[in-house]
Design an enzyme around this catalytic site. Sequence first.
Site, PDB file in Angstrom:
ATOM      1  N   LYS A  81       8.477  -2.386 -12.866  1.00 51.77           N
ATOM      2  CA  LYS A  81       8.731  -2.605 -11.436  1.00 51.77           C
ATOM      3  C   LYS A  81       8.287  -4.022 -11.028  1.00 51.77           C
ATOM      4  O   LYS A  81       9.037  -4.751 -10.368  1.00 51.77           O
ATOM      5  CB  LYS A  81       7.956  -1.558 -10.612  1.00 51.77           C
ATOM      6  CG  LYS A  81       7.940  -1.837  -9.118  1.00 51.77           C
ATOM      7  CD  LYS A  81       6.929  -0.966  -8.377  1.00 51.77           C
ATOM      8  CE  LYS A  81       6.621  -1.572  -7.018  1.00 51.77           C
ATOM      9  NZ  LYS A  81       5.586  -0.870  -6.275  1.00 51.77           N
ATOM     10  N   THR A 127       2.577  -2.830  -3.764  1.00 57.15           N
ATOM     11  CA  THR A 127       3.236  -3.967  -4.416  1.00 57.15           C
ATOM     12  C   THR A 127       4.717  -3.900  -4.062  1.00 57.15           C
ATOM     13  O   THR A 127       5.405  -2.942  -4.438  1.00 57.15           O
ATOM     14  CB  THR A 127       3.081  -3.890  -5.952  1.00 57.15           C
ATOM     15  OG1 THR A 127       1.697  -3.854  -6.265  1.00 57.15           O
ATOM     16  CG2 THR A 127       3.721  -5.098  -6.619  1.00 57.15           C
ATOM     17  N   LYS A 184       0.738 -12.002  -6.841  1.00 60.44           N
ATOM     18  CA  LYS A 184       0.632 -10.765  -7.655  1.00 60.44           C
ATOM     19  C   LYS A 184       1.716 -10.721  -8.736  1.00 60.44           C
ATOM     20  O   LYS A 184       1.442 -10.420  -9.896  1.00 60.44           O
ATOM     21  CB  LYS A 184       0.735  -9.566  -6.714  1.00 60.44           C
ATOM     22  CG  LYS A 184       1.134  -8.258  -7.351  1.00 60.44           C
ATOM     23  CD  LYS A 184      -0.033  -7.380  -7.679  1.00 60.44           C
ATOM     24  CE  LYS A 184       0.426  -6.172  -8.483  1.00 60.44           C
ATOM     25  NZ  LYS A 184      -0.594  -5.378  -9.014  1.00 60.44           N
TER      26      LYS A 184
HETATM   27  P1  NAD Z   1       1.516   6.911  -6.150  1.00 56.73           P
HETATM   28  O1  NAD Z   1       2.943   7.276  -6.334  1.00 56.73           O
HETATM   29  O2  NAD Z   1       0.466   7.645  -6.908  1.00 56.73           O
HETATM   30  O3  NAD Z   1       1.120   7.007  -4.591  1.00 56.73           O
HETATM   31  C1  NAD Z   1       2.000   6.757  -3.541  1.00 56.73           C
HETATM   32  C2  NAD Z   1       1.785   7.836  -2.499  1.00 56.73           C
HETATM   33  O4  NAD Z   1       2.615   7.551  -1.371  1.00 56.73           O
HETATM   34  C3  NAD Z   1       2.168   9.230  -2.981  1.00 56.73           C
HETATM   35  O5  NAD Z   1       1.065  10.096  -2.829  1.00 56.73           O
HETATM   36  C4  NAD Z   1       3.343   9.635  -2.074  1.00 56.73           C
HETATM   37  O6  NAD Z   1       3.357  11.018  -1.771  1.00 56.73           O
HETATM   38  C5  NAD Z   1       3.062   8.784  -0.856  1.00 56.73           C
HETATM   39  N1  NAD Z   1       4.236   8.544  -0.023  1.00 56.73           N
HETATM   40  C6  NAD Z   1       5.484   8.179  -0.408  1.00 56.73           C
HETATM   41  N2  NAD Z   1       6.280   8.003   0.667  1.00 56.73           N
HETATM   42  C7  NAD Z   1       5.513   8.263   1.758  1.00 56.73           C
HETATM   43  C8  NAD Z   1       5.749   8.241   3.156  1.00 56.73           C
HETATM   44  N3  NAD Z   1       6.950   7.932   3.657  1.00 56.73           N
HETATM   45  N4  NAD Z   1       4.735   8.564   3.993  1.00 56.73           N
HETATM   46  C9  NAD Z   1       3.510   8.885   3.501  1.00 56.73           C
HETATM   47  N5  NAD Z   1       3.219   8.931   2.173  1.00 56.73           N
HETATM   48  C10 NAD Z   1       4.209   8.613   1.328  1.00 56.73           C
HETATM   49  O7  NAD Z   1       1.433   5.332  -6.452  1.00 56.73           O
HETATM   50  P2  NAD Z   1       0.124   4.482  -6.787  1.00 56.73           P
HETATM   51  O8  NAD Z   1      -0.079   4.411  -8.261  1.00 56.73           O
HETATM   52  O9  NAD Z   1      -0.971   4.909  -5.895  1.00 56.73           O
HETATM   53  O10 NAD Z   1       0.634   3.014  -6.354  1.00 56.73           O
HETATM   54  C11 NAD Z   1       0.755   2.651  -4.994  1.00 56.73           C
HETATM   55  C12 NAD Z   1       1.129   1.184  -4.921  1.00 56.73           C
HETATM   56  O11 NAD Z   1       0.133   0.410  -5.585  1.00 56.73           O
HETATM   57  C13 NAD Z   1       2.457   0.846  -5.612  1.00 56.73           C
HETATM   58  O12 NAD Z   1       3.147  -0.087  -4.819  1.00 56.73           O
HETATM   59  C14 NAD Z   1       2.035   0.271  -6.959  1.00 56.73           C
HETATM   60  O13 NAD Z   1       2.988  -0.645  -7.485  1.00 56.73           O
HETATM   61  C15 NAD Z   1       0.729  -0.409  -6.589  1.00 56.73           C
HETATM   62  N6  NAD Z   1      -0.220  -0.560  -7.692  1.00 56.73           N
HETATM   63  C16 NAD Z   1      -0.492   0.470  -8.520  1.00 56.73           C
HETATM   64  C17 NAD Z   1      -1.394   0.300  -9.565  1.00 56.73           C
HETATM   65  C18 NAD Z   1      -1.714   1.451 -10.516  1.00 56.73           C
HETATM   66  O14 NAD Z   1      -2.337   1.190 -11.556  1.00 56.73           O
HETATM   67  N7  NAD Z   1      -1.360   2.697 -10.187  1.00 56.73           N
HETATM   68  C19 NAD Z   1      -2.037  -0.930  -9.750  1.00 56.73           C
HETATM   69  C20 NAD Z   1      -1.767  -1.965  -8.859  1.00 56.73           C
HETATM   70  C21 NAD Z   1      -0.858  -1.770  -7.830  1.00 56.73           C
END
Ligand code: NAD
Length: 292
Positions: A242, A92, A167
């Site tokens: 966010k 997102t 979204k």
């Molecule tokens: P998260 O922080 O658990 O996962 C993100 C991952 O990206 C982490 O494991 C981190 O180590 C990795 N990362 C960061 N920088 C990196 C890089 N340069 N190279 C490789 N890996 C890297 O976050 P999440 O909850 O999985 O959310 C991910 C996305 O999905 C976000 O944009 C969030 O807004 C969106 N989202 C989350 C949810 C939810 O309920 N968690 C729901 C809808 C959308």
Amino acid sequence: MATIGFIGIGNMGTGMARNLVGAGHEVTVFDLDAEKASGIEGAMVAASGEAAAAGRDIIITMLPAGPIVAKVYRDTIIPNAAPDTLFIDCSTIDVETARILAEEAHGAGFRMLDAPVSGGVAGADAGTLAFMVGGSAEGFAQAEPILGVMGAKVVHCGEAGAGQGIKICNNMMLAIQMISVAEGFALAEKLGLSPRSLFDVSSAASGQCWSLTTYCPMPGVGPQTSADKDYQPGFAAGLMHKDLGLAMEAASGVGADVAFGRAAYDVYERMVEAGDAGVDFSGVIRGKRGVS
Ligand code: NAD
């Protein structure tokens, strides 16, 4: 079956990558946290983002925020991807960055889709996410069967950035509705009224909405929700904050009147400042009720 590079194996990426492996795709994963990347049985673990990006049919990203996505695309994906690779960013991020990255990818000869999701970690694990997709019709046609493995609903919303736009509009509506339900229950409680009566009436009356009937913030009434588990997320207040920030940014760019969205942003900002970023977003009711 497709060869897929998957970058970002966090809370969401883990379930999504597992489902792609389960459907028989050849998945190569990368995360800055090597432990997370090694947790996907049946996937290959790349030693670098470059290695995950090179030589794939499709590259999927599921990363925390716009600046990280932009850096990964510019430094890692665009310079290393094979010709004709399709890029799908499921993170997102803001509409503007999504559009700019799609243009840059296009300029380098690639197709790129923004495909943010709704449905949370439970939806990612179960393969029942909703995907909101922006980009060309050709890119969408190629992506749809892959996204269908990870989701129950895949909607083409328009050109680049449209997925991110839909979204944040949806989540702004959700935040306002959640706060309205929280205030309704808090007021009823202060008036000495039964929360069950409010639920029974409003769930079948004009106050009905998803935040009431499916995700009720008041514990002990309605279906089992995060409210019945001490507001464990679910969907954390920090992530709602966010998304509302992205909505406010988009609204100010086009001069949209989002007074209630702005008020909702302020409410979630206060929750985050109070140290409750990790509490479920329905926990906003605790402040309204004056309980901790
Ligand atoms: P998260 O922080 O658990 O996962 C993100 C991952 O990206 C982490 O494991 C981190 O180590 C990795 N990362 C960061 N920088 C990196 C890089 N340069 N190279 C490789 N890996 C890297 O976050 P999440 O909850 O999985 O959310 C991910 C996305 O999905 C976000 O944009 C969030 O807004 C969106 N989202 C989350 C949810 C939810 O309920 N968690 C729901 C809808 C959308």
